[in-house]
Design a protein around this motif. Structure first.
Motif, mmCIF file in Angstrom:
data_model
loop_
_atom_site.group_PDB
_atom_site.id
_atom_site.type_symbol
_atom_site.label_atom_id
_atom_site.label_comp_id
_atom_site.label_asym_id
_atom_site.label_seq_id
_atom_site.Cartn_x
_atom_site.Cartn_y
_atom_site.Cartn_z
ATOM 1 N N ALA A 169 -34.863 -39.609 -10.638
ATOM 2 C CA ALA A 169 -34.066 -38.494 -10.743
ATOM 3 C C ALA A 169 -34.536 -37.275 -10.333
ATOM 4 C CB ALA A 169 -33.758 -38.388 -12.354
ATOM 5 N N ASP A 170 -33.777 -36.300 -9.730
ATOM 6 C CA ASP A 170 -34.545 -34.996 -9.178
ATOM 7 C C ASP A 170 -34.157 -33.944 -10.189
ATOM 8 O OD1 ASP A 170 -31.805 -34.419 -9.158
ATOM 9 O OD2 ASP A 170 -31.744 -34.348 -6.834
ATOM 10 N N ASP A 171 -34.805 -32.830 -9.915
ATOM 11 C CA ASP A 171 -34.580 -31.588 -11.050
ATOM 12 C C ASP A 171 -33.295 -31.253 -11.243
ATOM 13 O OD1 ASP A 171 -37.272 -31.086 -11.509
ATOM 14 O OD2 ASP A 171 -37.475 -29.915 -9.624
ATOM 15 N N ARG A 172 -32.362 -31.075 -10.200
ATOM 16 C CA ARG A 172 -30.978 -30.984 -10.474
ATOM 17 C C ARG A 172 -30.411 -31.696 -11.406
ATOM 18 N NH1 ARG A 172 -26.315 -32.610 -8.627
ATOM 19 N NH2 ARG A 172 -27.373 -34.313 -7.316
ATOM 20 N N LEU A 173 -30.544 -32.991 -11.337
ATOM 21 C CA LEU A 173 -29.753 -34.018 -12.295
ATOM 22 C C LEU A 173 -30.467 -33.701 -13.573
ATOM 23 C CD1 LEU A 173 -27.998 -36.235 -12.736
ATOM 24 C CD2 LEU A 173 -30.085 -37.803 -12.243
ATOM 25 N N LEU A 174 -31.820 -33.833 -13.771
ATOM 26 C CA LEU A 174 -32.424 -33.354 -15.279
ATOM 27 C C LEU A 174 -32.035 -32.213 -15.650
ATOM 28 C CD1 LEU A 174 -36.185 -34.787 -14.864
ATOM 29 C CD2 LEU A 174 -34.168 -35.904 -16.213
ATOM 30 N N ASP A 175 -31.838 -31.212 -15.053
ATOM 31 C CA ASP A 175 -31.547 -29.942 -15.554
ATOM 32 C C ASP A 175 -30.161 -29.977 -16.175
ATOM 33 O OD1 ASP A 175 -33.657 -28.660 -15.149
ATOM 34 O OD2 ASP A 175 -33.300 -27.812 -13.101
ATOM 35 N N ALA A 176 -29.199 -30.701 -15.228
ATOM 36 C CA ALA A 176 -27.982 -30.820 -15.789
ATOM 37 C C ALA A 176 -27.450 -31.578 -17.062
ATOM 38 C CB ALA A 176 -26.773 -31.378 -14.560
ATOM 39 N N MET A 177 -28.361 -32.748 -16.953
ATOM 40 C CA MET A 177 -28.423 -33.682 -18.184
ATOM 41 C C MET A 177 -28.970 -32.932 -19.526
ATOM 42 S SD MET A 177 -29.297 -37.049 -16.695
ATOM 43 C CE MET A 177 -29.249 -38.133 -18.153
ATOM 44 N N LEU A 178 -30.164 -32.290 -19.102
ATOM 45 C CA LEU A 178 -30.648 -31.358 -20.407
ATOM 46 C C LEU A 178 -29.756 -30.680 -20.895
ATOM 47 C CD1 LEU A 178 -34.275 -30.848 -19.474
ATOM 48 C CD2 LEU A 178 -33.352 -32.303 -21.242
ATOM 49 N N ALA A 179 -29.038 -29.608 -20.112
ATOM 50 C CA ALA A 179 -28.080 -28.666 -20.343
ATOM 51 C C ALA A 179 -26.838 -29.442 -21.183
ATOM 52 C CB ALA A 179 -27.512 -28.096 -19.204
ATOM 53 N N GLU A 180 -26.665 -30.455 -21.006
ATOM 54 C CA GLU A 180 -25.492 -31.093 -21.499
ATOM 55 C C GLU A 180 -25.914 -31.781 -22.926
ATOM 56 O OE1 GLU A 180 -22.230 -34.272 -20.458
ATOM 57 O OE2 GLU A 180 -24.349 -34.997 -20.663
ATOM 58 N N GLU A 181 -27.082 -32.403 -22.813
ATOM 59 C CA GLU A 181 -27.603 -32.776 -24.213
ATOM 60 C C GLU A 181 -27.969 -31.814 -25.280
ATOM 61 O OE1 GLU A 181 -27.915 -36.123 -25.834
ATOM 62 O OE2 GLU A 181 -27.653 -36.236 -23.744
ATOM 63 N N THR A 182 -28.768 -30.680 -24.671
ATOM 64 C CA THR A 182 -29.173 -29.764 -25.798
ATOM 65 C C THR A 182 -28.241 -28.601 -25.794
ATOM 66 O OG1 THR A 182 -30.389 -28.488 -23.982
ATOM 67 C CG2 THR A 182 -31.563 -30.105 -24.966
ATOM 68 N N GLY A 183 -27.394 -28.576 -25.163
ATOM 69 C CA GLY A 183 -26.204 -27.410 -25.124
ATOM 70 C C GLY A 183 -26.865 -26.020 -24.591
ATOM 71 N N GLN A 184 -27.865 -26.112 -24.217
ATOM 72 C CA GLN A 184 -28.564 -25.001 -23.547
ATOM 73 C C GLN A 184 -27.875 -24.553 -22.228
ATOM 74 O OE1 GLN A 184 -31.161 -23.278 -25.130
ATOM 75 N NE2 GLN A 184 -30.807 -24.422 -26.997
ATOM 76 N N ASP A 205 -24.459 -40.351 -8.979
ATOM 77 C CA ASP A 205 -25.540 -39.994 -9.949
ATOM 78 C C ASP A 205 -25.443 -40.852 -11.280
ATOM 79 O OD1 ASP A 205 -27.161 -38.221 -8.139
ATOM 80 O OD2 ASP A 205 -25.954 -36.313 -8.932
ATOM 81 N N GLU A 206 -24.512 -41.356 -11.524
ATOM 82 C CA GLU A 206 -24.139 -41.907 -12.676
ATOM 83 C C GLU A 206 -25.310 -43.071 -13.083
ATOM 84 O OE1 GLU A 206 -22.137 -41.231 -14.975
ATOM 85 O OE2 GLU A 206 -21.153 -39.726 -13.720
ATOM 86 N N GLU A 207 -25.557 -43.998 -12.198
ATOM 87 C CA GLU A 207 -26.480 -44.933 -12.558
ATOM 88 C C GLU A 207 -27.775 -44.460 -12.622
ATOM 89 O OE1 GLU A 207 -27.625 -48.249 -9.441
ATOM 90 O OE2 GLU A 207 -25.625 -48.135 -9.194
ATOM 91 N N LEU A 208 -28.212 -43.166 -11.983
ATOM 92 C CA LEU A 208 -29.451 -42.671 -12.114
ATOM 93 C C LEU A 208 -29.385 -42.068 -13.477
ATOM 94 C CD1 LEU A 208 -31.788 -42.511 -10.119
ATOM 95 C CD2 LEU A 208 -31.062 -40.105 -9.466
ATOM 96 N N ALA A 209 -28.322 -41.316 -13.974
ATOM 97 C CA ALA A 209 -28.230 -40.782 -15.105
ATOM 98 C C ALA A 209 -28.504 -41.843 -16.286
ATOM 99 C CB ALA A 209 -26.958 -40.154 -15.340
ATOM 100 N N ALA A 210 -28.071 -42.882 -16.099
ATOM 101 C CA ALA A 210 -27.990 -44.050 -17.178
ATOM 102 C C ALA A 210 -29.336 -44.447 -17.396
ATOM 103 C CB ALA A 210 -27.192 -45.250 -16.551
ATOM 104 N N ARG A 211 -29.986 -44.520 -16.221
ATOM 105 C CA ARG A 211 -31.568 -44.977 -16.249
ATOM 106 C C ARG A 211 -32.343 -43.911 -17.003
ATOM 107 N NH1 ARG A 211 -33.598 -45.771 -10.534
ATOM 108 N NH2 ARG A 211 -31.516 -45.919 -9.807
ATOM 109 N N VAL A 212 -32.132 -42.619 -16.776
ATOM 110 C CA VAL A 212 -32.813 -41.580 -17.589
ATOM 111 C C VAL A 212 -32.545 -41.578 -19.002
ATOM 112 C CG1 VAL A 212 -32.874 -39.131 -17.770
ATOM 113 C CG2 VAL A 212 -32.773 -39.769 -15.490
ATOM 114 N N ARG A 213 -31.302 -41.557 -19.313
ATOM 115 C CA ARG A 213 -30.899 -42.049 -20.681
ATOM 116 C C ARG A 213 -31.541 -43.100 -21.349
ATOM 117 N NH1 ARG A 213 -25.692 -41.048 -19.032
ATOM 118 N NH2 ARG A 213 -25.136 -38.702 -19.133
ATOM 119 N N GLU A 214 -32.063 -44.550 -20.810
ATOM 120 C CA GLU A 214 -32.510 -45.451 -21.067
ATOM 121 C C GLU A 214 -33.925 -45.284 -21.350
ATOM 122 O OE1 GLU A 214 -31.121 -48.386 -18.703
ATOM 123 O OE2 GLU A 214 -29.291 -48.417 -19.641
#
Ligand SMILES: [Zn+2]
Ligand SMILES: [Zn+2]
Ligand SMILES: [Zn+2]
Ligand SMILES: [Zn+2]
Ligand SMILES: [Zn+2]
Length: 617
Positions: A290-305, A252-261
Motif C-alpha cells: 500500500a502506498d502513502d496515499r492509501l494509508l493516509d486516507a485509511m487512517l483518516a477514515e479510521e481515526t477521524g483525524q 484499491d479495495e483489495e489492497l485496503a482489505a489486506r491492510v485491514r487484515e
C-alpha cells in the motif's frame, strides 16, 4: 504610445511563470519568485488532490489585474523585474547597467547620455548554469577577456562600455563590446560568445538578494535570452474530479482489505501521529504494497483525524506525481460522478448496427465515448530548471519558506475515448508490435528525459502508450481541421499505464475563464460525427508529405524518441502535448511495413471501399 506592461493572470504559470524571461514591447523582464508576490488580492485556487500529491498546503493565483506593472510600487499582480539589467542605446551605443533606483514609473528606460533620451534596449545575451541560476553577462570581463591580467588591472572603470556594430562583418562577429575608460580601449567581438568561458556564476536569480546567493561552482553558459534551454518550467495539471467519500478508489479495495487484515493495523491506528507509528507504517507498507496515499486516507477514515498536513520535506514528495489514476477511475466509473465542474455523459460512435467495413471494424476497436460537458483544470508551477529539463529544480519560492504554489484554474470541455480492451490486448501481444516498441523503449531508457516522461508513461514504455498518444495527436489535428479549433487550443491527456489498466485518451480544451467554452468540442463528439472524424483521421494518417522517409524512420525527433511521426503528420504545438512531442509512431495506428497498426484494417477497408465504388462507376 500607451505603455502597458501586461501579463494576464492565466499566463502567470505558463508561459510567464516564476523564473521565465520574456519581452513586452521591446523591454525584457524576468518573473520573480512567489516570495515577492503581493499578499493582497491573490486568489486561492482549490485543488486538494493536487495539493496532497505535491506536498503543499494549497495554491494561489496571482491577483487578476489589467495592468501588471513591475515598476509601480504596490502594484498588484505577479511581479516582474527588468532583466537583463545591462541595456544599450541604439543611437549612441553606450551601455548602461540599469538599477531598480533608475526605474521611473510608467516609463521605459531612457538613455541618460543622448537627448531627447532614446529608449534603451536589453542586451541579447545572459548567463545560466545547471543549478538554475540566471544572471547578466559580465560584459566588463568580456570586453577585457583578450587582455593579460596585468593589463586588465589597469582599467579602473567597470561600467564604461559600448556595444558597437561593425558594417564590415556580419552576424555575431559584427557586434562587439568595447571599454571606453580612459586609456583602456579593450574590446572583444561576440563571434564565439555562446557557450562557456570560465565566468563565475552569481549563485542566484536576478530577483534574489545578494545575501541569498549560494557558492556555485557550476560552469556558466552564455545563451540568448530567448534560448529554449533558459527555462524549463515544471507544471502539474489536475482535473477537478469529484472527491470520493470512500478511503480509496476502486482498484484499491483489495489492497485496503489486506491492510485491514494486517497484524499491525489496529496498533497503527492507535498510535497514529506518534514517532513510533512510522515503524508500523513501514512494515505494513512492505507487507501489503500500500502506498502513502492509501494509508493516509485509511487512517483518516479510521481515526477521524483530518488527512495529515503534508510533509514539509520536499524529498518525501515525488517531483512529478502520477495524477492519472483517480482521473481514469472517475472517467470510467460505471455510474458517472458529477459535480458543478465535472460533468460527463456517455455516448457512442453510433455504429452499433453497422455490419459493413470500415464502420464495423471501427465499432469493434473503439471502447467508450464519454463527452465531458464541463471540466475544471488546475495548473500549478512547482518550479523550473535551466540548461536541461533534468537539471536542479529551483522551487517557485526561492526563499524556500512558503508552503503554497502558484496556480491557475481553467475551464473547458472534452472528449474521452477508450479502446476496446480485448482488441487492444490482442494487438499488444503481436510479436511485431512488441519488437517495434522494444526498439523505442531502448531509446527511451537511454534518454535523459526518462524520469520526466515516466511520470506520464508509467514504469515501462508500452505499446499502448505510444498508440494512444499518437491517436491523441492525430485526433487533435483532425478535429482542428474539421471544427475550426486551432491545434494549440486543444490538449491531450493520455491514460495508458498498463499497470493501472488504462487505455484511453482525453482531448480537451480549457480556456482561462469560468464560463468555459461553448460546447463546440463536445458537439464534435456526438454521433455520427466522431465516427466520421475517426475514419478521416485514419485515412489522413496513412499519408505524410515526408513519406516514404517519415514512414520508414527508425528514430526521429528529440532524442530519437519518435518513429513515423514528424511535423507534417503528427506533431502538435508545444502547449497541446504532454510529452514535448516525443513517443509518437503513426505506424502503430495505421500499420507499417513491419508492424500491424491498431486501426490498419480500417485504412484497408476504406481503401477497398473506394476502389470498389470506382469499379462500379
Ligand atoms: Zn544614447
Ligand atoms: Zn577597460
Ligand atoms: Zn550557478
Ligand atoms: Zn511525417
Ligand atoms: Zn503529445
Amino acid at each position: 504610445m500607451n505603455r502597458t506592461l501586461r501579463v494576464r493572470q492565466s499566463q502567470t504559470v505558463l508561459p510567464f511563470g516564476v523564473g521565465a524571461v520574456f519581452d513586452i514591447q521591446g523591454e525584457s523582464f524576468v518573473a520573480t519568485g512567489i516570495g515577492d508576490w503581493p499578499q493582497k488580492g491573490r486568489q486561492r485556487v482549490e485543488s486538494p488532490r493536487l495539493a496532497g500529491r505535491l506536498g503543499v498546503t494549497g495554491f494561489y493565483a496571482a491577483p487578476p489585474t489589467a495592468n501588471d506593472r513591475f515598476d509601480t510600487p504596490d502594484a498588484p499582480g505577479a511581479p516582474y523585474i527588468r532583466f537583463p539589467s545591462w541595456l544599450f542605446c541604439g543611437s549612441c551605443r553606450r551601455m548602461k547597467r540599469w538599477r531598480i533606483a533608475d526605474e521611473k514609473p510608467g516609463q521605459p528606460p531612457r538613455c541618460p547620455s543622448c537627448s531627447p533620451g532614446r529608449t534603451l534596449a536589453p542586451m541579447r545575451f545572459v548567463q545560466i548554469c545547471a543549478a538554475g541560476h540566471l544572471g547578466d553577462v559580465d560584459w566588463w570581463f568580456w570586453a577585457h577577456s583578450r587582455q593579460e591580467a596585468g593589463e586588465r588591472r589597469q582599467c579602473g572603470e567597470r561600467e564604461k562600455l559600448c556595444f558597437l556594430v561593425s558594417e564590415r562583418a556580419s552576424g555575431l562577429e559584427a557586434l562587439c563590446v568595447s571599454c571606453t575608460a580612459k586609456g583602456c580601449g579593450a574590446s572583444r567581438d561576440l563571434l564565439d560568445i555562446l557557450g562557456t568561458h570560465g565566468m563565475r556564476c552569481s549563485g542566484r536569480n536576478p530577483w534574489q538578494r545578494a545575501k541569498e546567493a549560494v557558492e556555485c561552482a557550476m560552469p556558466v553558459q552564455i545563451v540568448q535570452r530567448t534560448a529554449g534551454n533558459l527555462y524549463y518550467p515544471v507544471v502539474h495539471s489536475a482535473l477537478d474530479i469529484p472527491e470520493s467519500d470512500t478511503p480509496a478508489s476502486h482498484g484499491d479495495e483489495e489492497l485496503a482489505a489486506r491492510v485491514r487484515e494486517h497484524d499491525l493495523w489496529v496498533s497503527l491506528c492507535r498510535i497514529a501521529g506518534t514517532a513510533r507509528a512510522d515503524v508500523f507504517r513501514t512494515m505494513i507498507q512492505e507487507d501489503t504494497g500500500a502506498d502513502d496515499r492509501l494509508l493516509d486516507a485509511m487512517l483518516a477514515e479510521e481515526t477521524g483525524q483530518p488527512l495529515p498536513v503534508v510533509s514539509s520535506d520536499p524529498a518525501a514528495t515525488p517531483v512529478r506525481p502520477d495524477l492519472s489514476r483517480e482521473e481514469w477511475t472517475a472517467f470510467t466509473a460505471p455510474a458517472m460522478p458529477a459535480t458543478r465542474d465535472f460533468a460527463l455523459r456517455e455516448t457512442t460512435l453510433g455504429l452499433g448496427q453497422e455490419t459493413a467495413e470500415p464502420w464495423a471494424g471501427l465499432h469493434r476497436r473503439i471502447g467508450r465515448v464519454v463527452l465531458v460537458d464541463r471540466l475544471r483544470e488546475v495548473r500549478a508551477l512547482s518550479g523550473f530548471s535551466r540548461v536541461s529539463p533534468d537539471a536542479t529544480l529551483v522551487p517557485a519560492d526561492t526563499s524556500r519558506r512558503l508552503k503554497w504554489l502558484p496556480a491557475v484554474e481553467v475551464f473547458g470541455e472534452g472528449i474521452l475515448l477508450t479502446l476496446d480492451k480485448n482488441e487492444l490486448t490482442a494487438w499488444e501481444g503481436d510479436t511485431d508490435v512488441r519488437r517495434r516498441v522494444a526498439g523505442m523503449r531502448a531509446d527511451f531508457d537511454r534518454s535523459f528525459q526518462k524520469d520526466r516522461l515516466q511520470a506520464l508513461t508509467g514504469e515501462e514504455l508500452s505499446a499502448r502508450f505510444v498508440l494512444l498518444h499518437t491517436l491523441a495527436h492525430l485526433l487533435i489535428r483532425q478535429l482542428s481541421f474539421e471544427s475550426g479549433y486551432t491545434t494549440a487550443s486543444l490538449r491531450e491527456r493520455v491514460y495508458a499505464r498498463p499497470e493501472q489498466d488504462q487505455y484511453g485518451v482525453l482531448v480537451y480544451t480549457a480556456a482561462g475563464d469560468a464560463e468555459g467554452t461553448l460546447g463546440g468540442l463536445v458537439q464534435q463528439g456526438e454521433p455520427p460525427r466522431l465516427a466520421e472524424t475517426l475514419l478521416r483521421m485514419t485515412e489522413a494518417a496513412a499519408w505524410c508529405s515526408a513519406d516514404p522517409l517519415c514512414a520508414e524512420h527508425t528514430g526521429q525527433g528529440f532524442g530519437n524518441l519518435n518513429r513515423a511521426a514528424c511535423h507534417a503528420c503528427a506533431l502538435l504545438p508545444e502547449t497541446s502535448c504532454e510529452t514535448g512531442n516525443t513517443l509518437l509512431d503513426r505506424a502503430l495506428v495505421i500499420g507499417g511495413e513491419h508492424v500491424p497498426g491498431y486501426l490498419e484494417s480500417i485504412v484497408t477497408a476504406a481503401r477497398s471501399a473506394v476502389a470498389h465504388a470506382l469499379e462500379e462507376m
